[in-house]
Write a protein that holds these residues in place. Structure first.
Motif, PDB file in Angstrom:
ATOM      1  N   SER A  97       0.744  -1.148   0.061  1.00  0.00           N
ATOM      2  CA  SER A  97      -0.014   0.233  -0.090  1.00  0.00           C
ATOM      3  C   SER A  97       0.863   1.449  -0.158  1.00  0.00           C
ATOM      4  N   ASP A  98       2.175   1.176  -0.261  1.00  0.00           N
ATOM      5  CA  ASP A  98       3.007   2.291  -0.445  1.00  0.00           C
ATOM      6  C   ASP A  98       2.517   3.164  -1.561  1.00  0.00           C
ATOM      7  N   ALA A  99       3.089   4.548  -1.770  1.00  0.00           N
ATOM      8  CA  ALA A  99       2.792   5.390  -2.879  1.00  0.00           C
ATOM      9  C   ALA A  99       3.325   4.437  -4.475  1.00  0.00           C
ATOM     10  N   VAL A 100       4.350   4.010  -4.272  1.00  0.00           N
ATOM     11  CA  VAL A 100       4.453   3.459  -5.682  1.00  0.00           C
ATOM     12  C   VAL A 100       3.377   2.382  -5.773  1.00  0.00           C
ATOM     13  N   SER A 101       3.074   1.513  -5.207  1.00  0.00           N
ATOM     14  CA  SER A 101       2.211   0.193  -5.241  1.00  0.00           C
ATOM     15  C   SER A 101       0.614   1.090  -5.603  1.00  0.00           C
ATOM     16  N   GLU A 102       0.414   1.933  -4.932  1.00  0.00           N
ATOM     17  CA  GLU A 102      -0.887   2.636  -5.189  1.00  0.00           C
ATOM     18  C   GLU A 102      -0.820   3.336  -6.577  1.00  0.00           C
ATOM     19  N   GLY A 103       0.147   3.781  -7.042  1.00  0.00           N
ATOM     20  CA  GLY A 103       0.328   4.384  -8.487  1.00  0.00           C
ATOM     21  C   GLY A 103      -0.022   3.230  -9.532  1.00  0.00           C
ATOM     22  N   ILE A 104       0.795   1.987  -9.362  1.00  0.00           N
ATOM     23  CA  ILE A 104       0.602   1.035 -10.165  1.00  0.00           C
ATOM     24  C   ILE A 104      -0.780   0.493  -9.899  1.00  0.00           C
ATOM     25  N   LYS A 105      -1.500   0.432  -8.955  1.00  0.00           N
ATOM     26  CA  LYS A 105      -2.829   0.017  -9.007  1.00  0.00           C
ATOM     27  C   LYS A 105      -3.715   0.723  -9.611  1.00  0.00           C
ATOM     28  N   LYS A 106      -3.612   2.029  -9.245  1.00  0.00           N
ATOM     29  CA  LYS A 106      -4.482   2.959  -9.932  1.00  0.00           C
ATOM     30  C   LYS A 106      -4.377   2.915 -11.618  1.00  0.00           C
ATOM     31  N   LYS A 107      -3.163   2.830 -11.893  1.00  0.00           N
ATOM     32  CA  LYS A 107      -2.997   2.599 -13.508  1.00  0.00           C
ATOM     33  C   LYS A 107      -3.710   1.565 -14.230  1.00  0.00           C
ATOM     34  N   PHE A 108      -3.694   0.383 -13.441  1.00  0.00           N
ATOM     35  CA  PHE A 108      -4.424  -0.982 -13.869  1.00  0.00           C
ATOM     36  C   PHE A 108      -6.077  -0.851 -13.546  1.00  0.00           C
ATOM     37  N   THR A 109      -6.442   0.075 -12.661  1.00  0.00           N
ATOM     38  CA  THR A 109      -7.670   0.278 -12.525  1.00  0.00           C
ATOM     39  C   THR A 109      -8.277   0.989 -13.566  1.00  0.00           C
ATOM     40  N   ASN A 110      -7.454   2.289 -13.984  1.00  0.00           N
ATOM     41  CA  ASN A 110      -8.052   2.925 -15.216  1.00  0.00           C
ATOM     42  C   ASN A 110      -8.204   2.085 -16.531  1.00  0.00           C
ATOM     43  N   TRP A 111      -6.926   1.375 -16.668  1.00  0.00           N
ATOM     44  CA  TRP A 111      -6.879   0.429 -17.937  1.00  0.00           C
ATOM     45  C   TRP A 111      -7.981  -0.504 -18.042  1.00  0.00           C
ATOM     46  N   ALA A 112      -8.607  -1.169 -16.641  1.00  0.00           N
ATOM     47  CA  ALA A 112      -9.348  -1.886 -16.588  1.00  0.00           C
ATOM     48  C   ALA A 112     -10.673  -1.399 -16.851  1.00  0.00           C
ATOM     49  N   LYS A 113     -11.149  -0.117 -16.572  1.00  0.00           N
ATOM     50  CA  LYS A 113     -12.243   0.640 -16.837  1.00  0.00           C
ATOM     51  C   LYS A 113     -12.386   0.725 -18.259  1.00  0.00           C
ATOM     52  N   GLY A 114     -11.268   1.240 -19.065  1.00  0.00           N
ATOM     53  CA  GLY A 114     -11.435   1.440 -20.220  1.00  0.00           C
ATOM     54  C   GLY A 114     -11.572   0.384 -21.013  1.00  0.00           C
ATOM     55  N   ASN A 115     -10.599  -0.769 -20.927  1.00  0.00           N
ATOM     56  CA  ASN A 115     -10.753  -1.857 -21.751  1.00  0.00           C
ATOM     57  C   ASN A 115     -12.141  -2.686 -21.427  1.00  0.00           C
ATOM     58  N   ARG A 116     -12.804  -2.403 -20.257  1.00  0.00           N
ATOM     59  CA  ARG A 116     -14.200  -3.135 -20.007  1.00  0.00           C
ATOM     60  C   ARG A 116     -15.074  -2.357 -21.117  1.00  0.00           C
ATOM     61  N   TYR A 117     -15.048  -1.399 -21.151  1.00  0.00           N
ATOM     62  CA  TYR A 117     -15.887  -0.488 -22.153  1.00  0.00           C
ATOM     63  C   TYR A 117     -15.537  -1.004 -23.501  1.00  0.00           C
ATOM     64  N   LEU A 118     -14.378  -1.024 -23.705  1.00  0.00           N
ATOM     65  CA  LEU A 118     -13.900  -1.252 -25.077  1.00  0.00           C
ATOM     66  C   LEU A 118     -14.428  -2.632 -25.612  1.00  0.00           C
ATOM     67  N   TYR A 119     -14.277  -3.845 -24.644  1.00  0.00           N
ATOM     68  CA  TYR A 119     -14.508  -5.179 -25.033  1.00  0.00           C
ATOM     69  C   TYR A 119     -16.159  -5.523 -25.228  1.00  0.00           C
ATOM     70  N   GLN A 120     -16.556  -4.565 -23.934  1.00  0.00           N
ATOM     71  CA  GLN A 120     -18.374  -4.677 -24.337  1.00  0.00           C
ATOM     72  C   GLN A 120     -18.377  -4.099 -25.502  1.00  0.00           C
ATOM     73  N   LEU A 121     -18.026  -3.114 -26.067  1.00  0.00           N
ATOM     74  CA  LEU A 121     -18.540  -2.286 -27.088  1.00  0.00           C
ATOM     75  C   LEU A 121     -17.998  -3.292 -28.600  1.00  0.00           C
ATOM     76  N   MET A 122     -17.025  -3.652 -28.429  1.00  0.00           N
ATOM     77  CA  MET A 122     -16.522  -4.732 -29.680  1.00  0.00           C
ATOM     78  C   MET A 122     -17.139  -5.960 -29.539  1.00  0.00           C
ATOM     79  N   SER A 123     -17.834  -6.466 -28.439  1.00  0.00           N
ATOM     80  CA  SER A 123     -18.779  -7.492 -28.476  1.00  0.00           C
ATOM     81  C   SER A 123     -20.202  -7.161 -28.776  1.00  0.00           C
ATOM     82  N   GLY A 124     -20.590  -6.001 -29.131  1.00  0.00           N
ATOM     83  CA  GLY A 124     -21.716  -5.833 -29.561  1.00  0.00           C
ATOM     84  C   GLY A 124     -22.723  -4.863 -28.699  1.00  0.00           C
ATOM     85  N   ASN A 125     -22.159  -4.629 -27.540  1.00  0.00           N
ATOM     86  CA  ASN A 125     -22.897  -3.731 -26.340  1.00  0.00           C
ATOM     87  C   ASN A 125     -22.872  -2.454 -26.896  1.00  0.00           C
ATOM     88  N   PHE A 126     -24.001  -1.803 -27.586  1.00  0.00           N
ATOM     89  CA  PHE A 126     -24.039  -0.347 -28.049  1.00  0.00           C
ATOM     90  C   PHE A 126     -24.296   0.408 -26.828  1.00  0.00           C
TER      91      PHE A 126
END
Length: 164
Positions: A97-126
């Motif tokens: 839970s140190d600052a570096v770890s929190e930064g890495i976790k935040k980066k992956f959380t943001n990527w997860a959010k964007g990729n979830r939208y992208l993959y749902q869209l690409m699978s036909g969920n308008f």
């Protein structure tokens, strides 16, 4: 770990999906094993050992990110890609839970959010297009890639995207 990450990235840039998948899986397997044995032992290693550049959990998350990307790019298997999104989105098992770890976790959380939208869209969920557009509009470097994907999905699923 760093060598496996570099090799995986090189293979991805060459679009050698099958080989990249093998090395991403291996990176995930080894880093999971090491993390289970010594979750905090990233920088304290024997003199012979070269410590990894980032915390071990980062390689686990990155492995899942890559495996999801390969599933989407190589075989258009968006359900499998969404499974991997849920893997790097769920970070409840991470102890650091140190600052570096929190930064890495935040980066992956943001990527997860964007990729979830992208993959749902690409699978036909308008229905996620407005949320995806709202999310992506704040990321200047990703707008062109997102528009390309939206147009591609619109062609495949015969959507009218004139308002976008």
């Amino acid at each position: 770990m760093d060598a496996l990450e570099d090799l995986t990235n090189t293979l991805l840039s060459l679009q050698k999906w099958d080989k990249a998948k093998i090395y991403a899986q291996e990176m995930g397997r080894i880093s999971r094993l090491l993390y289970t044995l010594h979750p905090h032992k990233n920088s304290k290693s024997k003199k012979k050992d070269i410590p990894p550049k980032k915390p071990l959990f980062g390689y686990i998350l990155y492995s899942d990110l890559i495996l999801g990307s390969i599933a989407a790019e190589k075989s258009s298997n968006y359900n499998e890609a969404l499974y991997y999104v849920s893997c790097y989105e769920n970070q409840s098992w991470i102890v650091e839970s140190d600052a570096v770890s929190e930064g890495i976790k935040k980066k992956f959380t943001n990527w997860a959010k964007g990729n979830r939208y992208l993959y749902q869209l690409m699978s036909g969920n308008f229905q996620v297009i407005d949320e995806y557009m709202a999310y992506i509009s704040s990321l200047e470097n990703e707008i062109l890639r997102a528009l390309f994907r939206i147009v591609h999905a619109a062609i495949v699923y015969h959507w009218n995207i004139d308002n976008i």
